[in-house]
Write an enzyme that holds these catalytic residues in place. Structure first.
Site, PDB file in Angstrom:
ATOM      1  N   ASP A 111      -0.943  -2.316  -3.945  1.00 38.67           N
ATOM      2  CA  ASP A 111      -2.281  -2.815  -3.631  1.00 38.67           C
ATOM      3  C   ASP A 111      -3.194  -1.603  -3.515  1.00 38.67           C
ATOM      4  O   ASP A 111      -3.498  -0.954  -4.505  1.00 38.67           O
ATOM      5  CB  ASP A 111      -2.241  -3.641  -2.356  1.00 38.67           C
ATOM      6  CG  ASP A 111      -3.589  -4.274  -2.027  1.00 38.67           C
ATOM      7  OD1 ASP A 111      -4.413  -4.436  -2.938  1.00 38.67           O
ATOM      8  OD2 ASP A 111      -3.827  -4.577  -0.847  1.00 38.67           O
ATOM      9  N   ASP A 124      -5.085   2.635   2.722  1.00 40.66           N
ATOM     10  CA  ASP A 124      -5.948   1.691   3.429  1.00 40.66           C
ATOM     11  C   ASP A 124      -6.133   2.152   4.864  1.00 40.66           C
ATOM     12  O   ASP A 124      -5.152   2.257   5.624  1.00 40.66           O
ATOM     13  CB  ASP A 124      -5.339   0.285   3.420  1.00 40.66           C
ATOM     14  CG  ASP A 124      -5.580  -0.448   2.109  1.00 40.66           C
ATOM     15  OD1 ASP A 124      -6.167   0.152   1.188  1.00 40.66           O
ATOM     16  OD2 ASP A 124      -5.180  -1.634   2.016  1.00 40.66           O
ATOM     17  N   ARG A 165     -12.773   1.788  -5.222  1.00 39.62           N
ATOM     18  CA  ARG A 165     -12.427   2.317  -3.889  1.00 39.62           C
ATOM     19  C   ARG A 165     -12.139   3.816  -3.959  1.00 39.62           C
ATOM     20  O   ARG A 165     -11.052   4.263  -3.604  1.00 39.62           O
ATOM     21  CB  ARG A 165     -11.239   1.575  -3.282  1.00 39.62           C
ATOM     22  CG  ARG A 165     -11.463   0.100  -3.072  1.00 39.62           C
ATOM     23  CD  ARG A 165     -10.280  -0.527  -2.350  1.00 39.62           C
ATOM     24  NE  ARG A 165     -10.409  -1.978  -2.264  1.00 39.62           N
ATOM     25  CZ  ARG A 165      -9.471  -2.803  -1.795  1.00 39.62           C
ATOM     26  NH1 ARG A 165      -8.319  -2.296  -1.374  1.00 39.62           N
ATOM     27  NH2 ARG A 165      -9.663  -4.098  -1.759  1.00 39.62           N
ATOM     28  N   ASP A 216       0.833  -1.197   0.000  1.00 41.33           N
ATOM     29  CA  ASP A 216       0.000   0.000   0.000  1.00 41.33           C
ATOM     30  C   ASP A 216       0.874   1.257   0.000  1.00 41.33           C
ATOM     31  O   ASP A 216       2.080   1.190   0.260  1.00 41.33           O
ATOM     32  CB  ASP A 216      -0.901   0.032   1.245  1.00 41.33           C
ATOM     33  CG  ASP A 216      -1.846  -1.167   1.304  1.00 41.33           C
ATOM     34  OD1 ASP A 216      -2.283  -1.621   0.230  1.00 41.33           O
ATOM     35  OD2 ASP A 216      -2.144  -1.632   2.419  1.00 41.33           O
TER      36      ASP A 216
END
Length: 673
Positions: A198, A202, A249, A176
């Protein structure tokens, strides 16, 4: 400096030593536009007039220094405030300071290439990590906030290129950009995330009081995910972000107690034909989501909600969109939690494209708050690193700070900024005389560094020379030895030797510029060898109660090779001393050095009746006639022409403007700003 004087003369009750009882600091006289010689003399300012008021508060800038939204609640998010400021350029230094137990403000200057590829750098509590301008980058790695971490600010960074070719879904490598688990009070602001392994950002497992603002998420599959928990605990504000060239997302919010999304811009969505997992905003699980005044351009499924979630949308613009635009339940009212300002949805593309991501002006000026974060002015100075290469502003709240302040030569680029309405609201004061530490030791504030400024402040030495008979009654409010020093809207209060502008040694030229300020004293209260300009200011010559000699305004010790010493220009000198009892100055030769040949020009300045008809005098066996003293177009009752009063010609004065004194070899021109 050492003076040879007769028995101490009685004092009147006008000096600051008698005026600085707690809470009784009188405002220095206010300044308007001062009158040049060709115009009518300026009227006397009214007794007790206050200082010039500061401008009112402006609307919140997109570059605000304090977090807003949920990160501002429950005690707020302050990051490394109160800790030392460090600048890092290597992975080792970033890891060292980011993972430390104590608070730090960490400036990232340049690109840090993280190795091995995909390595996580742990960020502990009470940290601010901020890129310097647009230079700060984390490349091939991530920042990780582990469970229990709290109070972290990450701003103005580019975090990029941990993407592994062939792993578009991020299933192989969990690299991330920023990952946080079970944390609280985090502000992610003005960053750029691009091509990561990724998720770009997050926010996981019951993380609370989080704000994500003015970031760019670009060229990637998964942008911003929130959740991975069955608990409904997370509170998050997401505003003014640009999701450009991302697939999903944007964000996905799973089981958020409150998710407030406003003024976000979604554009250039990845189009890979996926009918489900290409989307804009998704309220998942039991999330309560409010979307306001966002802009969706060519987005599939702009906003959607699970059957168990609640989603309210109002005021957004949809342009060329397809798919779901769900509305479920009542969600919540963000104004029940905090105040905020909505920008019109139509303005969002221009606003967000301009202000999102790293900014040139962020990270270059570090702000330290006194006493909110640092209890004293000196403790804030101590937090500045040696050799700092970025401007550090000490915002000093109104109050009286009874302390000595020392800015050493290895701490350049510090700005002292009073935050009160008037300069008299914020006072730095001490009471040491030269008998207890020499003239340097007596200074309330000592500035040895270069490129230092002070604004909207009052500096005082309130040693009461009338109450204590000493051999060494000099008591400095301020001493400078650095170059390129600026004082603006400041006051200097004392009696003998109030302000010394000096340089590290005789043949080194330092420059000081003083504008819109107030200066008071009696003996040699503006002195030293620095090239010093006092412009548009008020100078008060205090009476010592003598019928013949009440003191000296200047005592220059200019190096003989420097053509520019003191220039007092377009200012006003006032005095309550009897007529004909005050000198404009005398020549100071420290240690009897003949190479210190004072230069003073009083230019286009009003003089009071207290000034002597022969205003220059000898000092310690050195004749004033050997110094470089002159007036040009002075006016007022103290400007009478006499044989012992050198006047500068128009031709000479043309080479003695403010710019001539300040420019030096580097073209320094603070008077133009």
């Amino acid at each position: 400096m050492t003076h040879f004087r007769s028995k101490r003369l009685p004092q009147s009750g006008t000096g600051p030593a008698r005026a600085l009882a707690a809470g009784a600091l009188a405002a220095a006289l206010g300044l308007g536009t001062l009158t040049p010689a060709a115009a009518a003399p300026a009227p006397a300012p009214p007794a007790g007039a206050g200082d010039r008021p500061a401008a009112g508060p402006a609307a919140r800038s997109p570059h605000a220094e304090e977090p807003h939204g949920f990160a501002s609640l429950a005690g707020g998010t302050t990051g490394g405030r109160g800790g030392k400021v460090v600048t890092v350029r290597t992975q080792a230094d970033l890891a060292r300071y980011a993972g430390a137990a104590e608070p730090y403000v960490i400036r990232v200057a340049g690109a840090i290439d993280v190795a091995p590829f995909g390595t996580a750098i742990d960020v502990a509590s009470d940290k601010t990590i901020i890129g310097v301008g647009t230079s700060g980058e984390i490349v091939h790695g991530e920042l990780r906030l582990n469970p229990g971490t709290r109070n972290v600010i990450i701003r103005n960074l580019t975090i990029r290129d941990s993407f592994v070719e062939g792993d578009w879904d991020g299933k192989t490598n969990d690299f991330d950009g920023i990952q946080m688990d079970s944390v609280s009070h985090v502000w992610i602001d003005h960053n750029r995330f691009s091509r990561l392994g990724d998720g770009m950002l997050d926010i996981r497992k019951d993380s609370t009081y989080v704000t994500v603002s003015y970031n760019r998420f670009e060229d990637h599959n998964k942008a911003l995910g929130i959740g991975w928990t069955s608990n409904v605990a997370t509170q998050v504000t997401i505003d003014h972000n640009w999701f450009k060239g991302t697939k999903q997302r944007n964000p996905s919010a799973d089981n958020c107690a409150y998710a407030h999304l406003y003024n976000n811009y979604l554009s250039a969505q990845v189009d890979d034909g996926d009918p489900v997992w290409t989307y804009g905003n998704w309220a998942r699980g039991r999330t309560r989501m409010v979307i306001e005044n966002s802009y969706y351009d060519g987005v599939q499924h702009p906003y959607q909600a699970d059957a168990t979630a609640e989603l309210v949308q109002r005021g957004s613009v949809l342009r060329g969109t397809t798919g779901r635009t769900d509305s479920r339940g009542t969600a919540f009212d963000p104004r029940d939690h905090y105040a905020y300002r909505l920008d019109p949805a139509a303005a969002v593309p221009a606003l967000v494209s301009r202000f999102s991501g790293p900014q040139r002006t962020l990270g270059t000026d570090t702000v330290l708050d006194v006493p909110a974060a640092y209890p004293t002015v000196q403790s804030a100075v101590d937090a500045v690193p040696s050799g700092n290469d970025g401007r550090v502003t000490l915002r000093i709240a109104p109050g009286t700070y009874r302390e000595k302040v020392r800015i050493s030569a290895d701490k350049p680029k510090i700005s002292l900024q009073g935050t009160g309405q008037n300069r008299s609201d914020t006072v730095i004061v001490y009471d040491t005389p030269a008998a207890h530490g020499g003239s340097t030791g007596s200074a309330t504030v000592l500035i040895a560094a270069s490129d230092v400024s002070a604004r909207n402040l009052t500096f005082v030495n309130d040693f009461d020379e009338a109450a204590v008979e000493l051999n060494g009654e000099q008591a400095l409010a301020m001493k400078t030895t650095g170059d390129r020093i600026v004082f603006e809207d400041t006051a200097f209060k004392g009696n003998q030797d109030t302000l010394m502008t000096d340089s590290p040694k005789l043949d080194v030229v330092s420059r000081v510029y003083i504008r819109d300020s107030y200066l008071e004293g009696d003996v040699d209260f503006l002195y030293g060898r620095a090239t010093t300009v006092v412009e548009n200011s008020l100078i008060r010559a205090l009476s010592r109660g003598s019928a013949t000699n009440n003191g000296y305004i200047t005592a220059a010790s200019t190096w003989k090779g420097n053509p520019y010493g003191f220039l007092i220009t377009r200012s006003r000198i006032v005095s309550d001393a009897p007529a004909g009892t005050f000198h404009l100055g005398r020549p100071w030769h420290p240690g009897g050095n003949p190479d210190a040949v004072g230069q003073v020009l009083i230019r286009e300045t009003e003089l009071p009746a207290a000034i002597k008809a022969a205003p220059w005098t000898d000092m310690s066996g050195f004749s004033w006639r050997d110094a470089r003293f002159a007036e040009y177009r002075t006016y007022g009752p103290g400007a009478a022409v006499s044989p012992d009063r050198p006047r500068m010609s128009d031709a000479e004065a043309a080479a003695h403007e403010v710019a001539d004194y300040l420019a030096g070899r580097d073209g320094w021109a603070p008077h133009l700003s």
